[in-house]
Design a protein around this motif. Structure first.
Motif, PDB file in Angstrom:
ATOM      1  N   ASP A  34     -40.980 -35.724   1.494  1.00  0.00           N
ATOM      2  CA  ASP A  34     -42.057 -34.797   1.091  1.00  0.00           C
ATOM      3  C   ASP A  34     -42.356 -33.871   2.268  1.00  0.00           C
ATOM      4  OD1 ASP A  34     -44.401 -33.465   0.490  1.00  0.00           O
ATOM      5  OD2 ASP A  34     -45.664 -35.272   0.550  1.00  0.00           O
ATOM      6  N   PRO A  35     -41.691 -32.707   2.332  1.00  0.00           N
ATOM      7  CA  PRO A  35     -41.875 -31.827   3.487  1.00  0.00           C
ATOM      8  C   PRO A  35     -43.291 -31.256   3.586  1.00  0.00           C
ATOM      9  CG  PRO A  35     -40.507 -30.765   1.801  1.00  0.00           C
ATOM     10  CD  PRO A  35     -40.748 -32.166   1.349  1.00  0.00           C
ATOM     11  N   THR A  36     -44.030 -31.270   2.492  1.00  0.00           N
ATOM     12  CA  THR A  36     -45.387 -30.707   2.502  1.00  0.00           C
ATOM     13  C   THR A  36     -46.335 -31.542   3.366  1.00  0.00           C
ATOM     14  OG1 THR A  36     -44.880 -30.414   0.157  1.00  0.00           O
ATOM     15  CG2 THR A  36     -46.989 -29.588   0.911  1.00  0.00           C
ATOM     16  N   SER A  37     -46.208 -32.880   3.304  1.00  0.00           N
ATOM     17  CA  SER A  37     -47.088 -33.777   4.080  1.00  0.00           C
ATOM     18  C   SER A  37     -46.330 -35.084   4.309  1.00  0.00           C
ATOM     19  CB  SER A  37     -48.397 -34.026   3.326  1.00  0.00           C
ATOM     20  OG  SER A  37     -48.116 -34.545   2.025  1.00  0.00           O
ATOM     21  N   THR A  38     -45.389 -35.016   5.252  1.00  0.00           N
ATOM     22  CA  THR A  38     -44.382 -36.071   5.415  1.00  0.00           C
ATOM     23  C   THR A  38     -44.954 -37.442   5.750  1.00  0.00           C
ATOM     24  OG1 THR A  38     -42.853 -34.379   6.157  1.00  0.00           O
ATOM     25  CG2 THR A  38     -42.278 -36.648   6.706  1.00  0.00           C
ATOM     26  N   PHE A  39     -46.047 -37.489   6.493  1.00  0.00           N
ATOM     27  CA  PHE A  39     -46.589 -38.784   6.931  1.00  0.00           C
ATOM     28  C   PHE A  39     -47.877 -39.137   6.204  1.00  0.00           C
ATOM     29  CE2 PHE A  39     -43.940 -37.217  10.394  1.00  0.00           C
ATOM     30  CZ  PHE A  39     -43.078 -38.297  10.538  1.00  0.00           C
ATOM     31  N   ARG A  40     -48.247 -38.325   5.229  1.00  0.00           N
ATOM     32  CA  ARG A  40     -49.517 -38.535   4.548  1.00  0.00           C
ATOM     33  C   ARG A  40     -49.261 -39.068   3.137  1.00  0.00           C
ATOM     34  NH1 ARG A  40     -54.280 -38.627   5.843  1.00  0.00           N
ATOM     35  NH2 ARG A  40     -55.796 -38.577   4.145  1.00  0.00           N
ATOM     36  N   PHE A  41     -49.904 -40.176   2.813  1.00  0.00           N
ATOM     37  CA  PHE A  41     -49.742 -40.744   1.481  1.00  0.00           C
ATOM     38  C   PHE A  41     -50.694 -40.032   0.523  1.00  0.00           C
ATOM     39  CE2 PHE A  41     -49.569 -43.375  -2.127  1.00  0.00           C
ATOM     40  CZ  PHE A  41     -48.351 -44.038  -2.077  1.00  0.00           C
ATOM     41  N   ASP A  42     -50.175 -38.978  -0.131  1.00  0.00           N
ATOM     42  CA  ASP A  42     -50.993 -38.184  -1.055  1.00  0.00           C
ATOM     43  C   ASP A  42     -50.170 -37.930  -2.318  1.00  0.00           C
ATOM     44  OD1 ASP A  42     -49.076 -36.377  -0.279  1.00  0.00           O
ATOM     45  OD2 ASP A  42     -50.417 -35.203   0.991  1.00  0.00           O
ATOM     46  N   ASN A  43     -50.600 -37.013  -3.157  1.00  0.00           N
ATOM     47  CA  ASN A  43     -49.852 -36.764  -4.401  1.00  0.00           C
ATOM     48  C   ASN A  43     -48.951 -35.522  -4.317  1.00  0.00           C
ATOM     49  OD1 ASN A  43     -51.883 -34.867  -4.477  1.00  0.00           O
ATOM     50  ND2 ASN A  43     -52.052 -34.914  -6.724  1.00  0.00           N
ATOM     51  N   MET A  44     -48.675 -35.051  -3.093  1.00  0.00           N
ATOM     52  CA  MET A  44     -47.843 -33.852  -2.938  1.00  0.00           C
ATOM     53  C   MET A  44     -46.406 -34.060  -3.439  1.00  0.00           C
ATOM     54  SD  MET A  44     -49.319 -31.204  -2.049  1.00  0.00           S
ATOM     55  CE  MET A  44     -50.886 -31.585  -2.750  1.00  0.00           C
ATOM     56  N   TYR A  45     -45.957 -35.307  -3.470  1.00  0.00           N
ATOM     57  CA  TYR A  45     -44.636 -35.598  -4.033  1.00  0.00           C
ATOM     58  C   TYR A  45     -44.512 -34.970  -5.421  1.00  0.00           C
ATOM     59  CZ  TYR A  45     -41.062 -38.558  -6.326  1.00  0.00           C
ATOM     60  OH  TYR A  45     -39.991 -39.028  -7.037  1.00  0.00           O
ATOM     61  N   TYR A  46     -45.567 -35.111  -6.223  1.00  0.00           N
ATOM     62  CA  TYR A  46     -45.517 -34.593  -7.599  1.00  0.00           C
ATOM     63  C   TYR A  46     -45.613 -33.070  -7.622  1.00  0.00           C
ATOM     64  CZ  TYR A  46     -46.049 -39.506  -8.474  1.00  0.00           C
ATOM     65  OH  TYR A  46     -45.833 -40.856  -8.463  1.00  0.00           O
ATOM     66  N   ALA A  47     -46.382 -32.489  -6.693  1.00  0.00           N
ATOM     67  CA  ALA A  47     -46.436 -31.029  -6.592  1.00  0.00           C
ATOM     68  C   ALA A  47     -45.039 -30.489  -6.278  1.00  0.00           C
ATOM     69  CB  ALA A  47     -47.437 -30.611  -5.512  1.00  0.00           C
ATOM     70  N   ASN A  48     -44.325 -31.183  -5.390  1.00  0.00           N
ATOM     71  CA  ASN A  48     -42.959 -30.751  -5.073  1.00  0.00           C
ATOM     72  C   ASN A  48     -42.070 -30.820  -6.317  1.00  0.00           C
ATOM     73  OD1 ASN A  48     -43.859 -30.617  -2.411  1.00  0.00           O
ATOM     74  ND2 ASN A  48     -43.048 -32.645  -1.892  1.00  0.00           N
ATOM     75  N   LEU A  49     -42.196 -31.895  -7.069  1.00  0.00           N
ATOM     76  CA  LEU A  49     -41.347 -32.022  -8.264  1.00  0.00           C
ATOM     77  C   LEU A  49     -41.638 -30.888  -9.243  1.00  0.00           C
ATOM     78  CD1 LEU A  49     -41.350 -35.864  -9.082  1.00  0.00           C
ATOM     79  CD2 LEU A  49     -39.818 -34.558  -7.593  1.00  0.00           C
ATOM     80  N   VAL A  50     -42.917 -30.584  -9.438  1.00  0.00           N
ATOM     81  CA  VAL A  50     -43.296 -29.504 -10.346  1.00  0.00           C
ATOM     82  C   VAL A  50     -42.739 -28.176  -9.827  1.00  0.00           C
ATOM     83  CG1 VAL A  50     -45.289 -28.195 -11.213  1.00  0.00           C
ATOM     84  CG2 VAL A  50     -45.322 -30.697 -11.246  1.00  0.00           C
ATOM     85  N   ASN A  51     -42.635 -28.046  -8.496  1.00  0.00           N
ATOM     86  CA  ASN A  51     -42.072 -26.851  -7.845  1.00  0.00           C
ATOM     87  C   ASN A  51     -40.553 -26.871  -7.754  1.00  0.00           C
ATOM     88  OD1 ASN A  51     -44.428 -25.580  -7.322  1.00  0.00           O
ATOM     89  ND2 ASN A  51     -44.226 -25.559  -5.106  1.00  0.00           N
ATOM     90  N   ASN A  52     -39.905 -27.851  -8.318  1.00  0.00           N
ATOM     91  CA  ASN A  52     -38.447 -28.004  -8.204  1.00  0.00           C
ATOM     92  C   ASN A  52     -37.968 -28.111  -6.758  1.00  0.00           C
ATOM     93  OD1 ASN A  52     -37.860 -27.918 -11.043  1.00  0.00           O
ATOM     94  ND2 ASN A  52     -38.380 -25.738 -10.961  1.00  0.00           N
ATOM     95  N   THR A  53     -38.783 -28.797  -5.945  1.00  0.00           N
ATOM     96  CA  THR A  53     -38.355 -29.048  -4.574  1.00  0.00           C
ATOM     97  C   THR A  53     -38.319 -30.544  -4.272  1.00  0.00           C
ATOM     98  OG1 THR A  53     -40.606 -28.749  -3.728  1.00  0.00           O
ATOM     99  CG2 THR A  53     -39.166 -26.817  -3.707  1.00  0.00           C
ATOM    100  N   GLY A  54     -38.088 -31.351  -5.298  1.00  0.00           N
ATOM    101  CA  GLY A  54     -37.846 -32.776  -5.062  1.00  0.00           C
ATOM    102  C   GLY A  54     -36.565 -32.941  -4.263  1.00  0.00           C
TER     103      GLY A  54
END
Ligand code: HEM
Ligand SMILES: *[C@@H]1O[C@H](CO)[C@@H](O)[C@H](O)[C@H]1NC(C)=O
Ligand SMILES: *[C@@H]1O[C@H](CO)[C@@H](O)[C@H](O)[C@H]1NC(C)=O
Length: 341
Positions: free
Chosen positions: A261-281
């Motif tokens: 998760d390049p958006t917040s690599t060390f933070r346990f948040d929900n950005m993983y899903y934002a990346n997927l929605v952005n096609n950057t999984g």
């Protein structure tokens, strides 16, 4: 007079009955109680036998993460790889021995799983203060929870009382651990065959909100996707240059690391899903969650509702932590996590 004797007899009777009743029926049950309790997990399992266990675990995880900020991710993954292969019995921690090739060196794990020394450190502490009491499987489960909490994720109570397995299987690990390049349906089947469901697949994949992957696990997406000579069309093209520079198209880059998760690599948040929605999984198996309506609906919910993700993740971690556990007289309490007693 006969009445008085009768009364006297009755009093005597009730005087002796309670202690007698307790001695014959209740005290034996008290002795049976622990084994009754141990047939299931219990939040208070070590409260008397190892009262400082949870602080030992949180201190050790804190120190390990302070030294190496990736360690939270590595501990979470170690617990997943334990549970998904024949249950949460700490089999993943067993070293290979003469007559047993274990899970540690199975292809999905070798040169990839990390954090063994953190678990060993906690185990040594636990053996010092509460010898032969705390299972490696419980330590690993607690360490994964601590890792998530310390990375800013949700807290949940961990039911305890798992015991450690005495065998591990390289073949089971090879067959049962999901691959990042297999179809989503295979991954779903691997989860459902254990008693997890489609929602668990999506919410637990959210573990990829922290940590790293080696380039070889996703590199075919960047250059020659399935023989097309082109990158994976499901990967946003604006994301390609940075990935291609981290993972150049040559074998020597195979073990380079890219953040899941390049958006917040060390933070346990929900950005993983934002990346997927952005096609950057990052992994094919991550991005695939947006392509199937059964999973996409959960991706969208967790992207929009961070608190839903937190509470569902906690619930699914408890569920995963209960897979295939050994309790009661089954298994053993290992003295060292890498070896059976
Ligand atoms: C759904 C199927 C899954 C697949 C295909 C998958 C695959 C992978 C792969 C290929 C890596 C990189 C390993 C390496 O490059 O050495 C990875 C890392 C990771 N996985 Fe998964 N995973 C899955 C599910 C999970 C689950 C359920 C969790 C935890 C709840 C999890 C937690 C992690 C973490 C935290 C990392 C980073 C580890 C580190 O940086 O040391 N994964 N996963
Ligand atoms: C600190 O982390 C490095 C890897 O980043 C590792 O080699 C080393 O053993 C760790 N030291 C301690 C005390 O945990
Ligand atoms: C998703 O895309 C939007 C628009 O391109 C951008 O503003 C946002 O930062 C992206 N989010 C992530 C998590 O990459």
């Amino acid at each position: 007079m006969p009445d008085m004797a009768h009364d006297h007899h009755q009093n005597l009777c009730s005087f002796f009955t309670l202690p007698l009743f307790l001695a014959i029926f209740v005290f034996p049950l008290v002795h049976m109680y622990p084994s009754v309790v141990r047939s299931q997990l219990d939040y208070n399992f070590y409260d008397k036998s190892c009262p400082h266990l949870q602080s030992m675990v949180s201190y050790a995880v804190w120190a390990a993460v302070r030294n190496d900020s990736r360690m939270a991710a590595s501990l979470l993954r170690l617990h997943f790889h334990d549970c998904i292969v024949n249950g949460c019995d700490a089999s993943v921690l067993l070293d290979d021995r003469d007559n047993m090739k274990g899970e540690k060196n199975a292809p999905p794990n070798r040169n990839s799983l990390r954090g063994f020394e953190v678990i060993d450190f906690i185990k040594e502490d636990a053996e010092k203060f509460c010898p032969s009491t705390v299972s490696c499987a419980d330590i690993l489960t607690l360490a994964a929870r601590e890792a998530v909490v310390q990375a800013g994720g949700p807290f949940w109570q961990v039911p305890l009382g798992r015991r450690d397995g005495t065998t591990a299987s390289e073949k089971a690990a090879t067959d049962q651990i999901p691959s990042p390049i297999e179809p989503l349906q295979n991954i779903i089947t691997k989860f459902t065959s254990k008693g997890l469901d489609v929602k668990d697949v999506v919410v637990l994949s959210g573990g990829h909100t922290i940590g790293f992957a080696q380039c070889f696990t996703f590199k075919r997406r960047l250059f020659d996707f399935k023989g097309s000579g082109k990158p994976d069309p499901t990967l946003d093209s604006s994301f390609l240059p940075s990935l291609q520079s981290m993972c150049p198209n040559k074998d020597s880059s195979n073990t380079n690391l890219a953040p899941l998760d390049p958006t917040s690599t060390f933070r346990f948040d929900n950005m993983y899903y934002a990346n997927l929605v952005n096609n950057t999984g990052l992994l094919e198996s991550d991005q695939a969650l947006t392509a199937d309506p059964r999973t996409a609906q959960w991706v969208n919910s967790y992207n929009v509702y961070p608190y839903l993700f937190s509470s569902d993740f906690a619930a699914s971690m408890v569920k995963m932590g209960n897979l295939g556990i050994l309790t009661g007289q089954k298994g053993q309490i290992r003295k060292k996590c890498g070896l059976v007693n």
